[in-house]
Design a protein around this motif. Sequence first.
Motif, PDB file in Angstrom:
ATOM      1  N   PRO A 184      -9.821   2.933  -0.585  1.00 20.83           N
ATOM      2  CA  PRO A 184      -9.544   1.743  -1.402  1.00 20.83           C
ATOM      3  C   PRO A 184      -9.713   0.435  -0.636  1.00 20.83           C
ATOM      4  O   PRO A 184     -10.218  -0.542  -1.197  1.00 20.83           O
ATOM      5  N   LEU A 202      -2.182  -6.480  -5.487  1.00 19.02           N
ATOM      6  CA  LEU A 202      -3.071  -6.781  -6.604  1.00 19.02           C
ATOM      7  C   LEU A 202      -2.769  -8.161  -7.165  1.00 19.02           C
ATOM      8  O   LEU A 202      -1.614  -8.550  -7.291  1.00 19.02           O
ATOM      9  N   TYR A 241      -4.069  -0.422  -5.110  1.00 16.12           N
ATOM     10  CA  TYR A 241      -5.484  -0.632  -5.425  1.00 16.12           C
ATOM     11  C   TYR A 241      -6.179   0.701  -5.701  1.00 16.12           C
ATOM     12  O   TYR A 241      -7.107   0.770  -6.517  1.00 16.12           O
ATOM     13  N   PHE A 295      -2.988  -0.151   0.626  1.00 14.85           N
ATOM     14  CA  PHE A 295      -3.903  -0.295  -0.502  1.00 14.85           C
ATOM     15  C   PHE A 295      -3.676   0.798  -1.556  1.00 14.85           C
ATOM     16  O   PHE A 295      -4.564   1.099  -2.346  1.00 14.85           O
ATOM     17  N   VAL A 308      -7.683  -8.137  -4.904  1.00 18.29           N
ATOM     18  CA  VAL A 308      -6.605  -7.626  -4.062  1.00 18.29           C
ATOM     19  C   VAL A 308      -6.587  -8.489  -2.804  1.00 18.29           C
ATOM     20  O   VAL A 308      -7.635  -8.915  -2.319  1.00 18.29           O
ATOM     21  N   ALA A 336     -12.436  -2.635  -1.565  1.00 14.85           N
ATOM     22  CA  ALA A 336     -12.080  -4.057  -1.621  1.00 14.85           C
ATOM     23  C   ALA A 336     -12.990  -4.886  -0.718  1.00 14.85           C
ATOM     24  O   ALA A 336     -13.430  -5.983  -1.103  1.00 14.85           O
TER      25      ALA A 336
END
Length: 617
Positions: A177, A434, A26, A23, A428, A181
């Motif tokens: 991150p 992404l 992100y 991630f 995501v 999400a």
Amino acid sequence: DSDKPTPDAPILLVTNPRAQLSFGAYLGAILRAEGFVAFRMSSLDAINPALLAQFPLVLLASGPLTADEAELFRAYVLAGGHLIAFQPDQRLADLMGVRFLGGSITGGLLPVTDHPFTQGITTRSLQVHTPITQYALINAEAVAWVAHRDGGRTSFPAVTVTGAGKGIAALWAFDLPQNIALIRQGNPAAADQDRDGMEGIRTVDLFVDWIDLECIDIPQADEQQRLLGAMVQALAGDAPLPRLWYLPAGASAVLVATGDAHGLQVSHIEPALELVDRYGGNLSIYYAPPPMSDRARTLRRVRWEAAELPIIGAVFSDDSGYPTPKDVARWRDHGHGFGLHPYVEHGVDKGYHEYWNTFVKLGYGPAAPTVRTHRVLWSGWVETARVQAQYGLRMSLDHYHSGPLMRRADGSWVHGYLTGSGLPMPFVDEQGNLLRVYQQHTHIVDEHLMAVFDTGYEMGVDAGEAAAIACKQIDAAVDQYPSALGLQCHIDPFALGSEKAAAASAWFDRVLHYATSRGAMVLSAEQWLAFTEVRNRIGMHNMTWNEGILTFDMVIEEGAKRGVALLLPLDHRQSTLRQVTINGFPAGTERKCVGGIVYGAVALAAGQHQVQAYYRA
């Protein structure tokens, strides 16, 4: 940002391709959402001592490290670097001032401590959906602890900071991150399941037994991002760190005004547009054309086009009352949006294909780049967003506050941030990739508050109480949690007769009046997307800090309504911001506060700018 970092930015974000779920990209989106654009990204594979030494602050995404890589980051910190590491390899535990205990906690909560980094962050516990690694404090300070769902605090730290050699090391015991999400997008394990008691698989089904209804009034994802932002601000080196305000310059909040319209006529749509016009705002109409055969659609298009011809045009005039391409062009010229509202009961691919074709063949194209699916039906965790991206749709308003989930066991209703956010972020996927579609939550929904369609799932309050609920959420955005609040005012009540039309009009009018009285901008989703994309592409370059003068360059593209607000810390170390010049000319500042940090905000229009900020004791 380039994969070849340059020394003109204070922050380096290191992604780890060996992470099981990566991630890191992100994390970059989170920094941008928080307004930190003076950073560079690099893969762990490309890191070396010379590269690290160029940056006062390094953010290390989650993932395993070799012994040599761990030593690289250790040497960087001991020599004076600042490191923020997310669920790092256990080889870094002693550098972080903690002892790795093994094991992890799932379903934990995060209460912050009273620490310089946490000023302005809620003191209520925030949800963590990812595993939290168990550490014991050795010589680090706890910034936040891990708590159990019953509220009992554990002895395990969730966020820490410590001095190490000449540097500073900060630890997040979980993958922040990924957690952001999961807060925003719901439970991946609940994908394609109808769980909320409202017929149809919708976005809200992803949040059943996922969001704590006692926390829904807090934007939990945003608060965790702002805690990271406070750490970044404090650890980014000797120079003050500029950032961008979340919203257009001068706006205390944004109301993203939308209205779904199902096979309606111009006479039903225009009263809603006129209401928004009255307050200097704009509205996005998501339009589902009435069902018709291919032949009928072709005849209607031919009739519309023939009606524009001189002399004989009157013969072909269309009295159906449905929007013509000319009506749509007129609305768009005025700043309103007119986009797709696909029915997907027979599959998301099929539905988007059919509605896209109908929309374009009726002459309404190009479709607006924002969208809401009919009944906010949703496929997979992000499968609908993938399909939307295929059609060039770049902002989805499908995550939507409505239904039985919003009711506590005692019968009372909750309001707030279903996705834990008042900010747009790219979707995501499960692996951390992404997507090219922003998720914009729709927070304030007429059909949830009032009996718009008499579905039996609504609160059923009158227009006055519904407006009071909406206004309370606007207050929270203006006073505490900077937000772009998605608003849904269906157009259908304007076609359903006097009582429904009067209630819809009264509610919408009161909400718009209150929002503008509190300094909120009323934007169409297209205008909000345009601002979001412009803000997301801003960079800061050639940054220098010399004898109390911070200098850097910025380029702002056209398209951001009312411009962008640059934030400069009012206080930095023992000095205070005394003056700001833009291209050599003095600029005024407005006081803004983000996560307990006070800034001077400078409004910037599109163009190329050299910024100089003068700090003096």
